[in-house]
Scaffold this motif. Sequence first.
Motif, PDB file in Angstrom:
ATOM      1  N   LEU A  20    -112.284   8.198 108.625  1.00 31.17           N
ATOM      2  CA  LEU A  20    -113.429   7.292 108.531  1.00 31.17           C
ATOM      3  C   LEU A  20    -113.918   6.866 109.910  1.00 31.17           C
ATOM      4  N   ALA A  21    -113.009   6.393 110.735  1.00 32.40           N
ATOM      5  CA  ALA A  21    -113.428   5.726 111.969  1.00 32.40           C
ATOM      6  C   ALA A  21    -112.264   5.668 112.957  1.00 32.40           C
ATOM      7  N   PHE A  22    -112.570   5.318 114.206  1.00 34.21           N
ATOM      8  CA  PHE A  22    -111.508   5.154 115.205  1.00 34.21           C
ATOM      9  C   PHE A  22    -111.928   4.152 116.267  1.00 34.21           C
ATOM     10  N   THR A  23    -110.932   3.591 116.946  1.00 35.14           N
ATOM     11  CA  THR A  23    -111.182   2.772 118.132  1.00 35.14           C
ATOM     12  C   THR A  23    -110.644   3.515 119.348  1.00 35.14           C
ATOM     13  N   LEU A  71    -120.003  -2.582 110.541  1.00 32.14           N
ATOM     14  CA  LEU A  71    -120.392  -3.070 111.872  1.00 32.14           C
ATOM     15  C   LEU A  71    -119.609  -2.279 112.917  1.00 32.14           C
ATOM     16  N   GLY A  72    -120.348  -1.665 113.866  1.00 28.81           N
ATOM     17  CA  GLY A  72    -119.690  -0.811 114.853  1.00 28.81           C
ATOM     18  C   GLY A  72    -119.441  -1.514 116.171  1.00 28.81           C
ATOM     19  N   VAL A  73    -119.549  -0.775 117.273  1.00 28.51           N
ATOM     20  CA  VAL A  73    -119.265  -1.285 118.612  1.00 28.51           C
ATOM     21  C   VAL A  73    -120.167  -2.469 118.958  1.00 28.51           C
ATOM     22  N   GLY A  74    -119.621  -3.512 119.597  1.00 32.40           N
ATOM     23  CA  GLY A  74    -120.482  -4.536 120.168  1.00 32.40           C
ATOM     24  C   GLY A  74    -120.215  -5.966 119.755  1.00 32.40           C
ATOM     25  N   ASP A  75    -119.347  -6.207 118.776  1.00 34.83           N
ATOM     26  CA  ASP A  75    -118.995  -7.591 118.451  1.00 34.83           C
ATOM     27  C   ASP A  75    -117.497  -7.769 118.750  1.00 34.83           C
ATOM     28  N   ASP A  76    -116.915  -8.916 118.391  1.00 32.99           N
ATOM     29  CA  ASP A  76    -115.491  -9.118 118.659  1.00 32.99           C
ATOM     30  C   ASP A  76    -114.641  -8.154 117.838  1.00 32.99           C
ATOM     31  N   CYS A  77    -115.097  -7.866 116.619  1.00 30.30           N
ATOM     32  CA  CYS A  77    -114.401  -6.912 115.755  1.00 30.30           C
ATOM     33  C   CYS A  77    -115.418  -5.935 115.192  1.00 30.30           C
ATOM     34  N   ALA A  78    -114.934  -4.758 114.805  1.00 34.29           N
ATOM     35  CA  ALA A  78    -115.715  -3.871 113.952  1.00 34.29           C
ATOM     36  C   ALA A  78    -115.412  -4.259 112.511  1.00 34.29           C
ATOM     37  N   LEU A  79    -116.314  -3.924 111.617  1.00 34.92           N
ATOM     38  CA  LEU A  79    -116.085  -4.194 110.192  1.00 34.92           C
ATOM     39  C   LEU A  79    -116.149  -2.884 109.418  1.00 34.92           C
ATOM     40  N   HIS A  95    -115.885  15.688 111.966  1.00 28.18           N
ATOM     41  CA  HIS A  95    -115.075  15.099 110.899  1.00 28.18           C
ATOM     42  C   HIS A  95    -115.715  13.841 110.308  1.00 28.18           C
ATOM     43  N   GLY A  96    -116.942  13.546 110.675  1.00 29.95           N
ATOM     44  CA  GLY A  96    -117.600  12.352 110.149  1.00 29.95           C
ATOM     45  C   GLY A  96    -116.817  11.082 110.450  1.00 29.95           C
ATOM     46  N   CYS A  97    -116.228  11.028 111.631  1.00 31.45           N
ATOM     47  CA  CYS A  97    -115.349   9.910 112.009  1.00 31.45           C
ATOM     48  C   CYS A  97    -116.062   9.096 113.091  1.00 31.45           C
ATOM     49  N   GLU A  98    -116.303   7.825 112.832  1.00 29.28           N
ATOM     50  CA  GLU A  98    -117.132   7.029 113.738  1.00 29.28           C
ATOM     51  C   GLU A  98    -116.329   6.161 114.701  1.00 29.28           C
ATOM     52  N   LEU A  99    -116.784   6.116 115.949  1.00 32.37           N
ATOM     53  CA  LEU A  99    -116.197   5.197 116.930  1.00 32.37           C
ATOM     54  C   LEU A  99    -116.714   3.792 116.634  1.00 32.37           C
ATOM     55  N   THR A 115    -121.343   4.121 122.671  1.00 33.21           N
ATOM     56  CA  THR A 115    -122.031   3.377 121.617  1.00 33.21           C
ATOM     57  C   THR A 115    -123.080   4.260 120.965  1.00 33.21           C
ATOM     58  N   ARG A 116    -123.017   4.368 119.673  1.00 36.34           N
ATOM     59  CA  ARG A 116    -124.076   5.016 118.909  1.00 36.34           C
ATOM     60  C   ARG A 116    -124.275   4.215 117.634  1.00 36.34           C
ATOM     61  N   PRO A 117    -125.462   4.230 117.069  1.00 35.76           N
ATOM     62  CA  PRO A 117    -125.654   3.446 115.844  1.00 35.76           C
ATOM     63  C   PRO A 117    -124.784   3.991 114.708  1.00 35.76           C
ATOM     64  N   ALA A 118    -124.215   3.097 113.911  1.00 33.23           N
ATOM     65  CA  ALA A 118    -123.412   3.517 112.762  1.00 33.23           C
ATOM     66  C   ALA A 118    -124.322   4.135 111.711  1.00 33.23           C
ATOM     67  N   ARG A 119    -123.821   5.171 111.037  1.00 38.80           N
ATOM     68  CA  ARG A 119    -124.615   5.783 109.969  1.00 38.80           C
ATOM     69  C   ARG A 119    -124.716   4.814 108.800  1.00 38.80           C
ATOM     70  N   PRO A 120    -125.900   4.656 108.258  1.00 41.43           N
ATOM     71  CA  PRO A 120    -126.103   3.627 107.221  1.00 41.43           C
ATOM     72  C   PRO A 120    -125.317   3.910 105.941  1.00 41.43           C
ATOM     73  N   ASP A 121    -124.963   5.184 105.700  1.00 46.12           N
ATOM     74  CA  ASP A 121    -124.298   5.512 104.431  1.00 46.12           C
ATOM     75  C   ASP A 121    -122.782   5.537 104.559  1.00 46.12           C
ATOM     76  N   GLY A 122    -122.256   5.219 105.736  1.00 45.42           N
ATOM     77  CA  GLY A 122    -120.816   5.371 105.952  1.00 45.42           C
ATOM     78  C   GLY A 122    -120.023   4.131 105.595  1.00 45.42           C
ATOM     79  N   ALA A 123    -118.725   4.163 105.936  1.00 49.25           N
ATOM     80  CA  ALA A 123    -117.828   3.053 105.618  1.00 49.25           C
ATOM     81  C   ALA A 123    -117.878   1.973 106.692  1.00 49.25           C
TER      82      ALA A 123
END
Lengths: 327, 327
Positions: free
Chosen positions: B82-85, B23-31, B112-116, B12-20
């Motif tokens: 952009l992102a990955f699970t 909502l990151g890790v911690g809820d039922d879904c990411a957004l 690669h600027g790719c967020e978990l 878990t790391r905070p999502a970058r505010p300027d990215g796509a």
Amino acid sequence: MGEFDLIARYFTRPARPDGAVALGVGDDCALLAPTPGMQLAISSDMLVEGRHFFADVDPDALGHKALAVNLSDLAACGARPLAFTLALSLPRVDEAWLEGFSRGMWALADAHGCELVGGDTTQGPLNICITVFGEVPPGQALLRSGARPGDDIYVSGNLGDARLALEALLGHTPLPADVLARARQRLERPTPRVALGLALRGVASSAMDVSDGLLGDLSHILKASGVGARIDTHITSKLIAASAYPSSAGALFDAELIRQCTLAGGDDYELAFTAPPTQRDAVAAASQASSTPVTRIGTVLVTPGLQLVDAQGQPVDKRYASFDHFR
Amino acid sequence: MGEFDLIARYFTRPARPDGAVALGVGDDCALLAPTPGMQLAISSDMLVEGRHFFADVDPDALGHKALAVNLSDLAACGARPLAFTLALSLPRVDEAWLEGFSRGMWALADAHGCELVGGDTTQGPLNICITVFGEVPPGQALLRSGARPGDDIYVSGNLGDARLALEALLGHTPLPADVLARARQRLERPTPRVALGLALRGVASSAMDVSDGLLGDLSHILKASGVGARIDTHITSKLIAASAYPSSAGALFDAELIRQCTLAGGDDYELAFTAPPTQRDAVAAASQASSTPVTRIGTVLVTPGLQLVDAQGQPVDKRYASFDHFR
């Protein structure tokens, strides 16, 4: 049968021309074209043999459940299902198993208009990993963090039957055959509450799906929202469907087993959610619109922590631990 | 350490505010909020212990590779990550392993600027399933189906070193220690050709990543495009980096082993792609812009099938089978 024949035979169908899928199974990536302006809701669940299901489970039921638990996460966010990927590790190519598994999976996918767009197959211990994609208008996703003191707490459908079936299948609790059969349906073929989740957009203040047990999952909402809750256990205890079957009457279940199953059972895949008392009519309307029963089971409090009370409003002291894969 | 502590500490790391990521890790879904109008490219790969990696592999390298093989699929489509699970099945909580695995994964993700954004953890045989999301303008994704007769065929970087390392680690082929060390880097820390994939948008007529072996993967392009190809094996044989090391000189490798490794080695994670001869300058520019060497290795033909030729243009008769998990 090789890897690519297997994918072609069991896991490939043409994408519907009117859907959000621009390119389905068969290239390096799938291409999804969400409705412009919508956010994409994403969730991923991994099911392992011996951990999440018995080795001899009906593959049709397993195909259903593997997708259902993911759709349940979309439901909890109020997202409309679009598509999913399937990664599958198989000990061997068992065509009867693949036929059953894919049938159960496709049936549920079709019921929700959710398309298989890609994935992976490999040889190894049986493991099923589905990642699901839905869409939701910006700012309308149901989150865990929105519960406010004074909100009502609700749960959909029934609680505890899946756990009751598991206890019986493990030989811990005897059950009449008809009761087991019905409880087992709840364990093996959970119903993702997608329509309810959609109907609760703009109504619920927070939501999540109940997968590890009501109290444990509810505690995630409380923590994310910085609040506490009181839960009426005399109401939650009535939510186990099995207790209403004629053959279950009387001494079949003791109150403690029922509390264990309903409060910390796991595998329910119902929605737990909160809404201000001013929204009671709207919650009832959402329940009706989605043909999904909901029950008010408690209240959000300012004071952190979970208080359990009985029919007389007296505290229930026992603690109910939720499922944790590493405890 | 419980399941939720594990996720909080390592994944878990905070999502970058300027990215796509809305909502990151911690809820039922990411957004995820993709750039409006863009298509979402999605790929999923599952890695199983004993099948895709040795049980004693450096966890840092494994964290790198698990994400790299997915980014390679985005590269093959010309999509921007952009992102990955991450879904992870672990036999037990091994903090040293988790520390190494997550370090390798984060390092590549950051590059690669790719967020978990989410995932799952469970107990079971070691299994890693990553699903990755990228974006690409509509109509610009590089597909397998666009190769046309007369197109040049290219491959990026080197071929065969990963397989050579595997053969040595399995005890099939002796290798000098320094050669093994460098080949092993290619096996355990493949470089996803993301920048090249982006630079090839509008230039390449088709593309895919080489994961199961050049010829087998190329055959997917040929099948999807309804064409054939001639491959110059005297050129592909030079693409194995190990043969250029001073300590590998002479009798270390026979020509047949080199052909096996370069043509059907697997685990290369290079891009194979086609482009019309009119695009040769543009291909060179894409190579330069992405600092990624590319080599022209053959030509797309009208006649279906793969023809292998040697330096004299004579047919090479031997067949090279690509990797298949169920054959």
